[in-house]
Scaffold this active site. Sequence first.
Site, mmCIF file in Angstrom:
data_model
loop_
_atom_site.group_PDB
_atom_site.id
_atom_site.type_symbol
_atom_site.label_atom_id
_atom_site.label_comp_id
_atom_site.label_asym_id
_atom_site.label_seq_id
_atom_site.Cartn_x
_atom_site.Cartn_y
_atom_site.Cartn_z
ATOM 1 N N TYR A 65 0.684 -0.939 -0.177
ATOM 2 C CA TYR A 65 -0.368 0.079 0.060
ATOM 3 C C TYR A 65 0.689 1.670 0.099
ATOM 4 O O TYR A 65 0.824 1.922 0.666
ATOM 5 C CB TYR A 65 -0.789 -0.460 1.347
ATOM 6 C CG TYR A 65 -1.769 -0.582 1.601
ATOM 7 C CD1 TYR A 65 -2.806 -1.192 0.242
ATOM 8 C CD2 TYR A 65 -2.086 -2.108 2.459
ATOM 9 C CE1 TYR A 65 -3.883 -2.480 0.311
ATOM 10 C CE2 TYR A 65 -2.987 -2.958 2.298
ATOM 11 C CZ TYR A 65 -3.818 -3.148 1.335
ATOM 12 O OH TYR A 65 -4.676 -4.244 1.771
ATOM 13 N N TRP B 161 -4.151 5.943 2.410
ATOM 14 C CA TRP B 161 -5.454 5.874 2.588
ATOM 15 C C TRP B 161 -6.060 6.369 4.067
ATOM 16 O O TRP B 161 -5.017 6.806 4.952
ATOM 17 C CB TRP B 161 -5.122 4.318 2.875
ATOM 18 C CG TRP B 161 -5.502 3.530 1.663
ATOM 19 C CD1 TRP B 161 -6.521 2.619 1.243
ATOM 20 C CD2 TRP B 161 -4.078 2.781 0.797
ATOM 21 N NE1 TRP B 161 -6.134 2.594 0.404
ATOM 22 C CE2 TRP B 161 -4.859 2.261 0.544
ATOM 23 C CE3 TRP B 161 -3.220 3.075 0.773
ATOM 24 C CZ2 TRP B 161 -4.649 1.135 -1.347
ATOM 25 C CZ3 TRP B 161 -2.542 2.850 -0.786
ATOM 26 C CH2 TRP B 161 -3.158 2.353 -0.899
ATOM 27 N N ASN B 162 -7.048 6.903 3.644
ATOM 28 C CA ASN B 162 -8.341 7.277 4.530
ATOM 29 C C ASN B 162 -8.202 7.271 6.360
ATOM 30 O O ASN B 162 -7.628 7.753 7.109
ATOM 31 C CB ASN B 162 -9.521 7.647 3.955
ATOM 32 C CG ASN B 162 -9.952 8.221 4.671
ATOM 33 O OD1 ASN B 162 -10.696 8.891 5.794
ATOM 34 N ND2 ASN B 162 -11.098 9.646 3.784
ATOM 35 N N TYR C 258 1.578 -0.816 -7.078
ATOM 36 C CA TYR C 258 -0.069 -0.353 -7.122
ATOM 37 C C TYR C 258 -1.208 -0.426 -7.894
ATOM 38 O O TYR C 258 -0.850 -0.227 -8.482
ATOM 39 C CB TYR C 258 -0.759 0.050 -5.342
ATOM 40 C CG TYR C 258 -1.355 0.266 -5.420
ATOM 41 C CD1 TYR C 258 -1.902 -0.431 -3.914
ATOM 42 C CD2 TYR C 258 -2.883 0.546 -5.777
ATOM 43 C CE1 TYR C 258 -3.771 -0.651 -3.566
ATOM 44 C CE2 TYR C 258 -3.892 0.726 -4.979
ATOM 45 C CZ TYR C 258 -5.034 0.460 -4.555
ATOM 46 O OH TYR C 258 -5.333 -0.152 -3.734
ATOM 47 N N ASP D 95 -12.675 -4.549 2.070
ATOM 48 C CA ASP D 95 -12.707 -5.303 0.938
ATOM 49 C C ASP D 95 -13.799 -6.723 0.185
ATOM 50 O O ASP D 95 -14.818 -6.201 -0.588
ATOM 51 C CB ASP D 95 -11.728 -5.213 -0.279
ATOM 52 C CG ASP D 95 -10.647 -4.365 0.510
ATOM 53 O OD1 ASP D 95 -11.051 -3.421 0.967
ATOM 54 O OD2 ASP D 95 -9.754 -3.966 -0.122
ATOM 55 N N TYR E 265 -8.442 -11.940 4.728
ATOM 56 C CA TYR E 265 -8.591 -10.633 4.681
ATOM 57 C C TYR E 265 -10.262 -10.377 5.353
ATOM 58 O O TYR E 265 -9.814 -10.986 6.790
ATOM 59 C CB TYR E 265 -8.706 -10.102 3.237
ATOM 60 C CG TYR E 265 -7.831 -9.310 3.086
ATOM 61 C CD1 TYR E 265 -7.032 -8.456 3.508
ATOM 62 C CD2 TYR E 265 -8.947 -8.794 2.396
ATOM 63 C CE1 TYR E 265 -6.703 -6.962 3.127
ATOM 64 C CE2 TYR E 265 -8.934 -6.977 1.867
ATOM 65 C CZ TYR E 265 -7.558 -6.231 2.134
ATOM 66 O OH TYR E 265 -7.012 -5.655 1.521
ATOM 67 N N GLU F 266 -0.889 -7.040 9.327
ATOM 68 C CA GLU F 266 -2.052 -6.468 9.151
ATOM 69 C C GLU F 266 -3.073 -6.888 9.240
ATOM 70 O O GLU F 266 -4.373 -5.702 10.084
ATOM 71 C CB GLU F 266 -2.513 -6.261 6.756
ATOM 72 C CG GLU F 266 -3.400 -5.823 6.711
ATOM 73 C CD GLU F 266 -3.834 -5.776 5.528
ATOM 74 O OE1 GLU F 266 -2.338 -6.716 4.504
ATOM 75 O OE2 GLU F 266 -4.341 -4.955 4.306
#
Length: 432
Positions: free
Chosen positions: A39, A43-44, A91, A171, A357, A401
């Site tokens: 990444y 990212w927000n 990416y 996601d 994930y 992560e």
Amino acid sequence: MKTQNLEKPWTDVELDQRAIAILRENEWGDYTLPTWGLYPYQWNWDSMFVALGFSEFDLDRAWREVETLFQGQWNNGMAAHIVFRRDDPSYFPGPKIWNSGQNPPTSGCSQPPVAATIVRDLYEADSEVGLPWLKMIFPKLMAWHRWFHTMRVISGGSAIAVTHPWESGRDNSPDWDLALSNVDPSGIAPYERRDIEHVDPAMRPTNEEYDRYLKLVEYGRESGWDHAHITREGPFAVADPGVSFILMRSDKDLLELAKILNAEDSAKEIKSWLYHAEEATDYLWSEELGAYAARDLRTDEHASGVSSVAFLSYYAGVSTPRRDAKLQATLRRILKATRFSLPSFDPEHPKFDARRYWRGPVWAIVNYMVARGLSEYGFEREARKLQVDTRAAIRESGFYEYFNPINGRGAGGNQFAWTAAIWLAWASPTTE
Ligand code: GLC
């Protein structure tokens, strides 16, 4: 790039130092990458949790992280989910595929609006330092929340829609399976995934899902990123308990910030958003599941199982005795089902996948928010379990992560900024 080269077992003090080092190593000027390689942009919601982590040792840097996120705000108010600034071939899909027409280039959708809550936390950490920052950022937060409450609501309803699974921040959650199965991916331009060059494909979304993600990007781009149109007419619009509850919480924190600034008109506007948000929770509630659950706004169908974000209702300040009794029973069942809580999807559901994930793994940021809400409602035992399980997974595996809820093993990217931030702000015993 440095790696986690300390000998195991790590002491908590070593983990504290390592967490600070990860935030520093992932810095790119005044913003922070979630992790190198996988990444490589801003990212927000990652950035906002990172700001919370920075606030533990460098409050000024924390505010600058917030400031840089809003460099990616659109004129219509949306704070974008990725701010690109440059093109990094590691990416996909990058700025050219999104073609947002923004400067700096961004993606075309948003992400869960945790910012206002974290801005309030930063302000409360030191109100003297925070006041000038707050004055600068408050109107940007107002514009962004207004965007959600107008551009992501279908007329006649009040539930907040996500129009791309990426907008939810979760996601490949089974929450999107039904709605995604109605997206026809034919005709998409050929592409090459980059994520599975960094991470074991068994831990990532499938190719079938990816095709549909790209179809939704193509649709948005072809509409000229007309957000109202995409929400109303696009191929995917799902009411998400995650975004809805996070927005409600943030609206409430924004209201407190409006009071601090004596911004009466803003306070009035926020109250009207909150009034409608209460109605939206009725739409999300599933009696059958005993939980709040995603619901396809095109078909009104609920998702088939319970995601961890169902329990963000407490964080949002939503509580009704009858529903809470059921929700607590669901929570107790799920807390017992795996050694490490909180699995992102119900471990007793056939779609549960401990490594993939958002279909099972534990995410430290979700644990933090769910626990914060539970604790505010007096569910200390459950909140405590989420904290000690997060701590145990990080002690066991490091700053991954996400984590396998069965054995605590780390998965996805490593040296991950938001996991380090949540350690510093909440999971480390030194925060107590
Ligand atoms: C993935 C996650 C999302 C996160 C991003 C960067 O897309 O699903 O929530 O913001 O990675 O960490």
